[in-house]
Design a protein around this motif. Structure first.
Motif, PDB file in Angstrom:
ATOM      1  N   THR A  52      27.898  42.926  31.616  1.00 32.28           N
ATOM      2  CA  THR A  52      26.504  42.103  30.986  1.00 32.28           C
ATOM      3  C   THR A  52      26.286  41.541  31.933  1.00 32.28           C
ATOM      4  N   VAL A  53      26.775  40.012  32.252  1.00 31.11           N
ATOM      5  CA  VAL A  53      25.660  38.596  32.933  1.00 31.11           C
ATOM      6  C   VAL A  53      24.702  39.799  33.776  1.00 31.11           C
ATOM      7  N   LEU A  54      24.308  40.259  34.670  1.00 34.93           N
ATOM      8  CA  LEU A  54      24.397  40.928  35.448  1.00 34.93           C
ATOM      9  C   LEU A  54      22.639  41.872  34.804  1.00 34.93           C
ATOM     10  N   ILE A  84      22.269  33.273  37.642  1.00 32.63           N
ATOM     11  CA  ILE A  84      22.399  33.877  38.831  1.00 32.63           C
ATOM     12  C   ILE A  84      22.971  32.733  39.048  1.00 32.63           C
ATOM     13  N   GLY A  85      23.272  31.566  39.366  1.00 33.31           N
ATOM     14  CA  GLY A  85      23.925  30.639  39.340  1.00 33.31           C
ATOM     15  C   GLY A  85      25.748  30.431  38.879  1.00 33.31           C
ATOM     16  N   ARG A  87      27.125  33.874  37.658  1.00 37.34           N
ATOM     17  CA  ARG A  87      27.651  34.708  37.843  1.00 37.34           C
ATOM     18  C   ARG A  87      28.282  35.428  39.586  1.00 37.34           C
ATOM     19  N   GLY A  88      27.669  33.780  40.316  1.00 39.99           N
ATOM     20  CA  GLY A  88      27.747  33.889  41.436  1.00 39.99           C
ATOM     21  C   GLY A  88      28.696  32.843  41.761  1.00 39.99           C
ATOM     22  N   GLY A  89      28.872  31.900  40.315  1.00 39.40           N
ATOM     23  CA  GLY A  89      30.102  31.275  41.018  1.00 39.40           C
ATOM     24  C   GLY A  89      29.591  29.567  40.983  1.00 39.40           C
ATOM     25  N   GLY A  90      28.159  29.405  41.053  1.00 39.02           N
ATOM     26  CA  GLY A  90      27.860  28.696  40.682  1.00 39.02           C
ATOM     27  C   GLY A  90      28.221  27.388  39.831  1.00 39.02           C
ATOM     28  N   ARG A  91      26.865  26.839  39.166  1.00 37.06           N
ATOM     29  CA  ARG A  91      27.168  25.887  38.292  1.00 37.06           C
ATOM     30  C   ARG A  91      27.057  26.111  37.251  1.00 37.06           C
ATOM     31  N   ILE A  92      27.634  25.639  36.426  1.00 35.86           N
ATOM     32  CA  ILE A  92      28.381  26.271  34.887  1.00 35.86           C
ATOM     33  C   ILE A  92      28.447  24.460  34.170  1.00 35.86           C
ATOM     34  N   PRO A  93      27.114  24.362  33.319  1.00 40.88           N
ATOM     35  CA  PRO A  93      27.090  23.360  32.272  1.00 40.88           C
ATOM     36  C   PRO A  93      28.160  22.844  31.526  1.00 40.88           C
TER      37      PRO A  93
END
Length: 93
Positions: A52-54, A84-85, A87-93
């Motif tokens: 869903t995110v994609l 994108i961040g 989904r790829g395991g990057g930033r989450i505020p």
């Protein structure tokens, strides 16, 4: 199973939901409907399927191409980059 889910703040999803709901394409409208239930718990991180995110990210990119104002383009780009961040395991505020 948890690797198929991404936790995203409901407040952020509500922002993306509104952007897609205002979108002009059927994809944007469909994704807005799909995201609606995830926006009902403000202040919480909600697990969202990665697929869903994609799809949401792709719909935002499509709306970005059709956006008429610089302000709308900037907002859509920020939202897509965020997804994108996440989904790829990057930033989450």
């Amino acid at each position: 199973m948890t690797d198929l889910m991404v936790k995203i703040p409901a407040d952020w999803l509500a922002r993306v939901f509104l952007s897609l709901r205002r979108g002009s394409s059927p994809d944007a409208q469909n994704l807005a409907s799909e995201l609606a239930p995830f926006t009902e718990k403000p202040g919480q991180r909600i697990p969202i399927p990665r697929a869903t995110v994609l799809r949401t990210e792709q719909a935002l990119r499509g709306e970005l191409e059709r956006a008429g104002t610089d302000e709308r383009r900037a907002r859509l780009a920020e939202e897509a980059d965020y997804l994108i961040g996440v989904r790829g395991g990057g930033r989450i505020p």
